[in-house]
Design an enzyme around this catalytic site. Structure first.
Site, PDB file in Angstrom:
ATOM      1  N   TYR A 165      75.341  48.156  51.033  1.00 39.22           N
ATOM      2  CA  TYR A 165      76.708  48.049  52.066  1.00 39.22           C
ATOM      3  C   TYR A 165      76.820  48.559  53.013  1.00 39.22           C
ATOM      4  O   TYR A 165      77.100  48.679  54.234  1.00 39.22           O
ATOM      5  CB  TYR A 165      77.523  47.510  51.538  1.00 39.22           C
ATOM      6  CG  TYR A 165      78.876  46.657  51.855  1.00 39.22           C
ATOM      7  CD1 TYR A 165      78.653  45.361  52.712  1.00 39.22           C
ATOM      8  CD2 TYR A 165      80.519  47.304  52.908  1.00 39.22           C
ATOM      9  CE1 TYR A 165      79.002  44.819  53.434  1.00 39.22           C
ATOM     10  CE2 TYR A 165      80.861  46.135  52.964  1.00 39.22           C
ATOM     11  CZ  TYR A 165      80.538  45.257  53.733  1.00 39.22           C
ATOM     12  OH  TYR A 165      81.969  44.197  54.519  1.00 39.22           O
ATOM     13  N   LYS A 169      76.517  48.477  57.742  1.00 35.79           N
ATOM     14  CA  LYS A 169      77.606  48.277  57.791  1.00 35.79           C
ATOM     15  C   LYS A 169      77.474  49.899  59.212  1.00 35.79           C
ATOM     16  O   LYS A 169      77.967  49.617  60.262  1.00 35.79           O
ATOM     17  CB  LYS A 169      78.785  48.191  56.867  1.00 35.79           C
ATOM     18  CG  LYS A 169      78.933  46.957  56.500  1.00 35.79           C
ATOM     19  CD  LYS A 169      78.524  45.678  58.125  1.00 35.79           C
ATOM     20  CE  LYS A 169      79.604  43.631  57.178  1.00 35.79           C
ATOM     21  NZ  LYS A 169      79.813  43.316  58.005  1.00 35.79           N
TER      22      LYS A 169
END
Length: 246
Positions: A165, A169
């Site tokens: 994640y 990002k």
């Protein structure tokens, strides 16, 4: 002659922050929300819910899976045929923890969280160029993508792993920076925006019981961005009160 409405496309608009953003935008009669949803059934249910609220704005379903280039291209052609332009794009669709091995998780996370927003902008750029106002792009990111914060041992999230994640990002942040350089000279406004730890359907952890703030608080700053209130922060890594370190 009827006033021209502002056309805003929200990916992942059938739930979580995307849906709440649609609710808030539709409280303004000048807004026309194109609610993007990977699932046709979930998208139809979301649009029906919004229409039942009798909000002043207008909502329409656009089926789009940001992890599929074919789906994105098809969606862009659909918006072109229906409206001929787009005024704002909110790349909200994201994935938290996909199943599989680390390699599989990274592949899926990058495809949805980074590649998706990149190809959405590429596909919809010709329509944004035809905007009746100032084109705006908001890439919904996370403070978890901050490299500076990841290396800060005093951060409350220092022990949080989630490499798939975080990395996806961080990649989205770079994509945002590139988009701001590419489209800024045309007068467009491009932002990465972190809504903070907010109640959403991103993961089982994003609940009020775990301390997540209301979805409405995560979505409200995006409305301000779309209304031009933070244009001076073009190219920035925004959160509700300021900016994150890259």
């Amino acid at each position: 002659m009827a006033a021209i409405k502002t056309l805003v496309l929200i990916t992942g608009g059938n739930g979580g922050i995307g849906f709440e953003l649609a609710v808030q935008l539709l409280s303004d009669a000048s807004k026309y929300v194109l609610l993007g949803s990977r699932s046709l059934a979930k998208g139809q249910a979301a649009v029906k819910d919004l229409q039942s609220r009798k909000l002043p704005g207008t909502v329409e379903l656009i089926q789009v899976d940001v992890s599929s280039e074919d789906s994105v291209v098809t969606a862009a052609k659909e918006v072109e045929s229906r409206h001929g332009r787009l005024d704002a794009l909110v790349n909200n669709a994201a994935i938290g923890t996909p199943p599989g091995s680390l390699a599989q998780q990274l592949d899926q996370s990058f495809r949805t969280n980074a590649t998706g927003p990149a190809i959405m902008v590429e596909a919809f750029a010709p329509l944004l160029k035809k905007s009746t106002g100032t084109p705006r792009i908001v890439n919904v990111t996370s403070g978890a993508g901050s490299i500076a914060t990841r290396l800060d041992s005093t951060s409350p999230f220092y022990d949080m792993g989630l490499v798939r994640y975080r990395a996806s990002k961080a990649a989205l942040n770079m994509i945002t920076a590139c988009q701001s350089v590419d489209y800024g000279p045309l007068g467009w406004k491009v932002f990465a925006f972190c809504p903070g730890f907010t109640v959403s359907n991103l993961s089982e952890q994003n609940t009020a019981a775990n301390g997540a703030k209301p979805t409405s608080e995560g979505a409200a700053p995006i409305v301000d961005i779309l209304n031009g209130k933070r244009d001076g922060e073009h190219g920035g890594y925004l959160h509700v009160d300021g900016q994150h370190p890259w």
